[in-house]
Design a protein around this motif. Sequence first.
Motif, PDB file in Angstrom:
ATOM      1  N   PRO A  41       0.841  -1.201   0.000  1.00 49.42           N
ATOM      2  CA  PRO A  41       0.000   0.000   0.000  1.00 49.42           C
ATOM      3  C   PRO A  41       0.871   1.243   0.000  1.00 49.42           C
ATOM      4  O   PRO A  41       1.955   1.267   0.596  1.00 49.42           O
ATOM      5  N   ARG A  42       0.410   2.278  -0.662  1.00 53.14           N
ATOM      6  CA  ARG A  42       1.155   3.545  -0.709  1.00 53.14           C
ATOM      7  C   ARG A  42       1.139   4.188   0.675  1.00 53.14           C
ATOM      8  O   ARG A  42       0.121   4.178   1.354  1.00 53.14           O
ATOM      9  N   ILE A  43       2.265   4.753   1.073  1.00 49.70           N
ATOM     10  CA  ILE A  43       2.330   5.422   2.362  1.00 49.70           C
ATOM     11  C   ILE A  43       2.231   6.931   2.218  1.00 49.70           C
ATOM     12  O   ILE A  43       2.013   7.630   3.196  1.00 49.70           O
ATOM     13  N   TYR A  44       2.390   7.431   0.998  1.00 48.81           N
ATOM     14  CA  TYR A  44       2.253   8.858   0.723  1.00 48.81           C
ATOM     15  C   TYR A  44       1.517   9.025  -0.597  1.00 48.81           C
ATOM     16  O   TYR A  44       1.535   8.135  -1.444  1.00 48.81           O
ATOM     17  N   ASP A  45       0.903  10.181  -0.785  1.00 49.04           N
ATOM     18  CA  ASP A  45       0.157  10.451  -2.012  1.00 49.04           C
ATOM     19  C   ASP A  45       1.019  11.126  -3.079  1.00 49.04           C
ATOM     20  O   ASP A  45       0.493  11.750  -3.994  1.00 49.04           O
ATOM     21  N   GLU A  46       2.306  11.043  -2.931  1.00 47.75           N
ATOM     22  CA  GLU A  46       3.198  11.634  -3.918  1.00 47.75           C
ATOM     23  C   GLU A  46       4.351  10.688  -4.189  1.00 47.75           C
ATOM     24  O   GLU A  46       4.560   9.711  -3.467  1.00 47.75           O
ATOM     25  N   GLU A  47       5.114  10.979  -5.232  1.00 50.16           N
ATOM     26  CA  GLU A  47       6.236  10.137  -5.603  1.00 50.16           C
ATOM     27  C   GLU A  47       7.299  10.151  -4.498  1.00 50.16           C
ATOM     28  O   GLU A  47       7.557  11.185  -3.883  1.00 50.16           O
ATOM     29  N   LEU A  48       7.897   9.009  -4.261  1.00 44.24           N
ATOM     30  CA  LEU A  48       8.925   8.892  -3.229  1.00 44.24           C
ATOM     31  C   LEU A  48      10.305   8.856  -3.863  1.00 44.24           C
ATOM     32  O   LEU A  48      10.472   8.416  -5.000  1.00 44.24           O
ATOM     33  N   GLU A  49      11.302   9.331  -3.117  1.00 44.67           N
ATOM     34  CA  GLU A  49      12.695   9.278  -3.536  1.00 44.67           C
ATOM     35  C   GLU A  49      13.497   8.554  -2.467  1.00 44.67           C
ATOM     36  O   GLU A  49      13.185   8.633  -1.286  1.00 44.67           O
ATOM     37  N   THR A  50      14.521   7.863  -2.884  1.00 47.04           N
ATOM     38  CA  THR A  50      15.392   7.169  -1.960  1.00 47.04           C
ATOM     39  C   THR A  50      16.462   8.125  -1.455  1.00 47.04           C
ATOM     40  O   THR A  50      17.041   8.893  -2.211  1.00 47.04           O
ATOM     41  N   VAL A  51      16.707   8.065  -0.141  1.00 50.56           N
ATOM     42  CA  VAL A  51      17.741   8.876   0.493  1.00 50.56           C
ATOM     43  C   VAL A  51      18.741   7.909   1.107  1.00 50.56           C
ATOM     44  O   VAL A  51      18.364   6.945   1.773  1.00 50.56           O
ATOM     45  N   SER A  52      20.013   8.178   0.891  1.00 52.47           N
ATOM     46  CA  SER A  52      21.045   7.291   1.407  1.00 52.47           C
ATOM     47  C   SER A  52      22.091   8.116   2.135  1.00 52.47           C
ATOM     48  O   SER A  52      22.524   9.154   1.640  1.00 52.47           O
ATOM     49  N   PHE A  53      22.467   7.656   3.331  1.00 51.90           N
ATOM     50  CA  PHE A  53      23.542   8.320   4.066  1.00 51.90           C
ATOM     51  C   PHE A  53      24.175   7.318   5.010  1.00 51.90           C
ATOM     52  O   PHE A  53      23.631   6.260   5.277  1.00 51.90           O
ATOM     53  N   ARG A  54      25.328   7.673   5.523  1.00 49.55           N
ATOM     54  CA  ARG A  54      26.095   6.761   6.365  1.00 49.55           C
ATOM     55  C   ARG A  54      25.985   7.178   7.828  1.00 49.55           C
ATOM     56  O   ARG A  54      25.930   8.360   8.144  1.00 49.55           O
ATOM     57  N   LEU A  55      25.943   6.163   8.692  1.00 48.11           N
ATOM     58  CA  LEU A  55      25.895   6.375  10.139  1.00 48.11           C
ATOM     59  C   LEU A  55      26.896   5.441  10.812  1.00 48.11           C
ATOM     60  O   LEU A  55      27.162   4.355  10.294  1.00 48.11           O
ATOM     61  N   PRO A  56      27.387   5.820  11.984  1.00 43.11           N
ATOM     62  CA  PRO A  56      28.219   4.882  12.742  1.00 43.11           C
ATOM     63  C   PRO A  56      27.401   3.641  13.116  1.00 43.11           C
ATOM     64  O   PRO A  56      26.186   3.729  13.343  1.00 43.11           O
ATOM     65  N   LYS A  57      28.062   2.498  13.178  1.00 44.25           N
ATOM     66  CA  LYS A  57      27.367   1.250  13.493  1.00 44.25           C
ATOM     67  C   LYS A  57      26.632   1.336  14.824  1.00 44.25           C
ATOM     68  O   LYS A  57      25.536   0.803  14.970  1.00 44.25           O
ATOM     69  N   SER A  58      27.243   2.016  15.804  1.00 44.53           N
ATOM     70  CA  SER A  58      26.594   2.114  17.118  1.00 44.53           C
ATOM     71  C   SER A  58      25.281   2.877  17.024  1.00 44.53           C
ATOM     72  O   SER A  58      24.306   2.536  17.688  1.00 44.53           O
ATOM     73  N   ARG A  59      25.227   3.909  16.203  1.00 43.15           N
ATOM     74  CA  ARG A  59      24.005   4.687  16.031  1.00 43.15           C
ATOM     75  C   ARG A  59      22.943   3.836  15.348  1.00 43.15           C
ATOM     76  O   ARG A  59      21.775   3.859  15.719  1.00 43.15           O
ATOM     77  N   LEU A  60      23.349   3.066  14.353  1.00 42.67           N
ATOM     78  CA  LEU A  60      22.411   2.201  13.634  1.00 42.67           C
ATOM     79  C   LEU A  60      21.857   1.114  14.547  1.00 42.67           C
ATOM     80  O   LEU A  60      20.663   0.802  14.502  1.00 42.67           O
ATOM     81  N   LYS A  61      22.706   0.549  15.417  1.00 38.00           N
ATOM     82  CA  LYS A  61      22.233  -0.452  16.377  1.00 38.00           C
ATOM     83  C   LYS A  61      21.201   0.157  17.321  1.00 38.00           C
ATOM     84  O   LYS A  61      20.192  -0.474  17.648  1.00 38.00           O
ATOM     85  N   ALA A  62      21.433   1.404  17.762  1.00 37.52           N
ATOM     86  CA  ALA A  62      20.486   2.079  18.647  1.00 37.52           C
ATOM     87  C   ALA A  62      19.163   2.345  17.929  1.00 37.52           C
ATOM     88  O   ALA A  62      18.084   2.153  18.499  1.00 37.52           O
ATOM     89  N   ILE A  63      19.227   2.750  16.675  1.00 36.63           N
ATOM     90  CA  ILE A  63      18.022   2.982  15.875  1.00 36.63           C
ATOM     91  C   ILE A  63      17.241   1.683  15.731  1.00 36.63           C
ATOM     92  O   ILE A  63      16.023   1.647  15.936  1.00 36.63           O
ATOM     93  N   ASP A  64      17.932   0.612  15.374  1.00 36.80           N
ATOM     94  CA  ASP A  64      17.261  -0.675  15.184  1.00 36.80           C
ATOM     95  C   ASP A  64      16.608  -1.174  16.476  1.00 36.80           C
ATOM     96  O   ASP A  64      15.495  -1.690  16.457  1.00 36.80           O
TER      97      ASP A  64
END
Length: 91
Positions: A41-64
Motif C-alpha cells: 500500500p502507498r504510504i504517501y500520495d506523492e512520488e517517493l525518492e530514496t535517500v542514502s547516508f552513512r551512520l556509525p554502526k553504534s548509532r544504527l544499532k540504537a536505531i534498530d
Amino acid sequence: MNREEINNLFGVTDQQLDRMAAEYEDGDWNGTVGQITPGRPRIYDEELETVSFRLPKSRLKAIDADAKAKGESRSQFLRHAIDQALLASGV
C-alpha cells in the motif's frame, strides 16, 4: 507499518478481522475482498525518492533497537524521526 496503521489504512479493527476470519473458516462468510491492488500500500500520495547516508554502526544499532521496541521497521523509525524534526522546526 505496524498492525494498527494497517488496520486504519483498510478501515478495519482486529475484532472485525477476527469475526470475518471465523465466518470464513465456518463457511458462513458472505463478504467480498474488493479491488485488489498488487504491491505494497502507498504510504504517501506523492512520488517517493530514496535517500542514502552513512551512520556509525553504534548509532544504527540504537536505531534498530528503538525501532524494534516500537514495532517499527528501520525505515518507519527514520521517517517518524524526520517528521518530528520538521514539525519541531515549523516546516
